[in-house]
Scaffold this motif. Sequence first.
Motif: not given
Length: 226
Positions: A100-107, A146, A148, A199
């Motif tokens: 739900e909160q991880g960014d594109l870098t994490w993906q 991812g 937080p 997601r």
Amino acid sequence: MARGAGQQTRSETVHDRIRADILGGELRPGQRLKFPELSERYGVSTGAVREALLRLTARNLVSSEAHHGFRVTEVTSRGLADLTDTRAEIESLALRRAVEQGDLTWQGQVLAAHHTFERTPMGDPEHPSEDWSVAHADFHTTLLAGCPNPRLRDLAASLRDEAELYRRWSRPPPGPGEPGDDLAAHDDHRDLLDAVLARDAGRADAVLRRLIGMTATMVLDTGPDG
């Protein structure tokens, strides 16, 4: 100041070495961990050993009892059942927050970790290669990175460490079927990756719980040839 930093480095080093020996089977479940022996084995002071063992106790790889000192954590059927249940709740919560909160870098990092894992040969399914085990653990660690909440991530990592101890002293169940979480089919991990990239927290939760639940089928084997 420099001396304190050196002591901290030695403690971290011996912590990593004891952890590796526990997860690698060099130190067996239930084995007593005596300061003088460990100090000689790792070439460090008893203070550094004590600090390392206290940290490993916090991660449930070592147990401590008054007047009995430290031991490698025992592995039991009840302990495996409780661990599996706890992991399902904690890791699923961390993964949901990551999705739900991880960014594109994490993906992107998850995709890269899965790529490495999927292309690393397993070897013997009952005793996977070290490279495969590392790639598998890295994929799951990256999945939860991812999230937080650092405390939630740390708790999940501690539970996975304990699960590695159980995996080391377990074998697949007799007969057909999946031989356990760490030996689950690549298809399940691909499903998990697809859910994360889409997601879809609910689907990711379901797949992860299925993977973790497979550990409950493992057969403990702490014999001399385990």
